[in-house]
Design a protein around this motif. Structure first.
Motif: not given
Length: 222
Positions: A187-188, A190-191, A193-197, A204, A208
């Motif tokens: 889960d971290e 995936l987060a 990916v959302r933050s751009g880190d 990615i 996914q």
């Protein structure tokens, strides 16, 4: 006499200007010339071809292609811990194109170098993470940048055993590799990916896939 054409280049290759001249799968494409612009390590070619457009007319086109060979990548996962094992390494192209420090978090990956994709990714996983994997699960095959790069990337997934801590110094030192492993809760990741880190495309895509169709797919998901 030209290296890579009629005499061996530093990787022992000749005839690099013949690649693509005999393509016949698309009758709307007629290759007329292939010129090698560089073959210092990978191969940069300029191909001239006639192309028949949808309205029937023909035009003369030129494209440059960068041939670095095909590759493979693997997502290592541990469902018991709900984690993934990734790598961190410096990527100069990302650094010169705006990435803050060029240190990218990625799935283990590498070129086939003449091996079958499954064999190559077992080799790369061992070199980059220290883990020996069994038979990897094929996920998909993708052209990552089809407008200019010929590479087709073979995607895999495989389970890994628990690691006590992240480790440094993986990769082949003679090739300048300096790779650190990074174990993350799924889960971290995936987060990130959302933050751009996490900004690497292959990573990615595999994260996914893991969420939608892979080991972390929700049991109630259709």
């Amino acid at each position: 006499m030209t290296a890579g054409l009629d005499t061996p280049d530093r990787r022992g290759r000749t005839g690099l200007d013949r690649h693509g001249r005999d393509l016949s799968g698309n009758p709307r494409v007629r290759v007329t010339d292939v010129a090698v612009l560089s073959c210092d390590w990978y191969v940069l070619r300029r191909t001239t071809f006639d192309y028949q457009h949808s309205d029937g007319h023909w035009s003369r086109e030129q494209r440059e292609t960068y041939d670095r060979g095909d590759g493979a990548t693997v997502l290592l996962y541990n469902t018991g811990r709900r984690t993934v094992l990734l790598t961190r390494q410096f990527r100069l192209p990302a650094y010169v194109n705006g990435h803050r420090d060029g240190m990218l978090i990625e799935t283990a990956a590498g070129l086939l170098d003449g091996d079958a994709p499954e064999e190559a990714i077992r080799r790369e996983a061992a070199e980059e993470t220290g883990h020996t994997i069994g038979t990897p699960e094929p996920v998909f095959e993708v052209y990552m940048s089809p407008g200019s790069v010929t590479e087709r990337l073979h995607f895999f997934a495989a389970p890994y055993d628990r690691v006590a801590r992240a480790a440094d110094g993986y990769g082949i030192a003679a090739e300048g590799e300096d790779i650190t492993t990074v174990e993350l809760p799924f889960d971290e990741a995936l987060a990130m990916v959302r933050s751009g880190d996490i900004a690497d495309a292959k990573t990615i895509m595999l994260l996914q896939w893991a969420a939608l169709d892979g080991p972390y797919r929700h049991p109630d998901q259709p």
